[in-house]
Design an enzyme around this catalytic site. Structure first.
Site: not given
Ligand code: UDP
Length: 309
Positions: A142, A275, A147, A186, A205-206, A145
């Site tokens: 990441r 966030r 930096e 996203r 993740g979880d 983006y």
């Molecule tokens: N995410 C997810 N499933 C997806 C796409 C994204 O669980 O199919 C998670 C991603 O790992 C992150 C959050 O959703 O924790 C938001 O990701 P996004 O890509 O929308 O934006 P980011 O805030 O990470 O730039």
């Protein structure tokens, strides 16, 4: 005003251009379509105040005629795009910002950079206020983006200090709405497409990581207020309602009336755990706050995706 919008065919650039035209301004849109979509701006070509130039803003930039503002919104903006276009992402944030600033200086125009909550990285404080310096991994996937946007902010402030320009730095938090690509990658577009097809919803993740989602019309309203303000320092624009990704998946399912089940996939590297914007500065100085509830925004967004899926 006559306003240059880079990235005009992108998700935010297209909404911004449409909004500026509706306010009576003239818009010169610029895009090279690497992640922008011409369909997003097709309707704007009917407007006599809209001009379009297909161009890569990382090259020397010449726009004939006066310009009152330059709004630099061009950039890949989805984590999957950073992986696919790492070097263009760095170039548009660094070289592109340099070219757009140079043009704004030449035209004596206000310069606005579309910055990001990613300047805070994987934040160690929550919510994030503008005074927080962030926690960014410069060499992670990441980093290209994060930096580039941090460099863009630094360059913008250097032009402010050295050339005394009028500058605006908007730190944009997660935003959603119509005109996002189906394969954007996203969370919101992924969940929408999966829910509408009754396919499994992929949680990375979880699902306990959090985000705070702003509907696009609220964001554009905040950006316009910032443009017109005299504020030359960064301003967070986002919706402070924070939720887990699991909660978001449930809400998208409800909005889409979906039978999808939830499946879990590996968490991408450096994925921020929390966030949430602190929007005190925007509320105080711009008299701005988001108005569209997540429920309403998701309903409107589902309606858009339903026509596309
Ligand atoms: N995410 C997810 N499933 C997806 C796409 C994204 O669980 O199919 C998670 C991603 O790992 C992150 C959050 O959703 O924790 C938001 O990701 P996004 O890509 O929308 O934006 P980011 O805030 O990470 O730039």
């Amino acid at each position: 005003m006559r306003i240059l919008v880079t990235g005009a065919a992108g998700f935010l650039g297209s909404h911004l251009s449409r909004y500026l035209l509706a306010k009576g301004h003239s818009v010169v849109g610029l895009d090279n379509f690497i992640t922008g979509n011409p369909d997003n701006i097709l309707d704007l070509f009917k407007n006599g105040k809209f001009e379009f130039i297909k161009y890569d803003v990382t090259n020397y930039l010449n726009v004939p005629g006066k310009l009152d503002a330059v709004m630099h919104f061009a950039s890949p903006a989805s984590p999957i795009d950073y992986l696919k276009y790492p070097i263009p992402t760095l170039k548009v944030g660094a070289l592109g910002t340099h070219k757009a600033l140079g043009l704004a200086k030449d035209k004596k125009a206000i310069f606005m950079i579309a910055s990001t909550s990613e300047v805070y990285g994987d934040p160690l404080i929550n919510p994030q206020h503008e005074g927080y310096w962030g926690n960014v991994n410069p060499v992670g996937p990441r980093g290209v983006y994060d930096e580039a946007k941090r460099f863009a902010e630094a360059l913008t402030m250097a032009y402010r200090r050295y050339h005394h320009m009028q500058v605006r730095i908007v730190r944009i938090f997660n935003t959603y709405g119509p005109n996002m690509r189906l394969k954007d990658g996203r969370a919101v577009p992924n969940f929408m497409v999966q829910a509408l097809k009754n396919k499994p919803i992929t949680i990375y993740g979880d699902g306990t990581q959090t985000r705070s989602l702003c509907y696009v019309s609220d964001l554009i309203d905040g950006i316009y207020r910032l443009l017109k303000s005299g504020i030359n320092e960064p301003v967070n624009i986002g919706n402070p309602r924070e939720l887990t990704l699991l909660e978001l998946a449930g809400m998208v399912k409800t909005a889409a009336g979906s039978r999808s089940r939830i499946v879990f996939r590996p968490l991408p590297e450096d994925d921020p755990k929390v966030r949430r914007p602190d929007i005190s500065r925007a509320m105080k100085t711009l008299k701005w706050r988001p108005k569209v509830s997540l429920e309403d925004g998701l309903r409107k967004t589902v309606a858009y995706f339903r026509t596309r899926v």
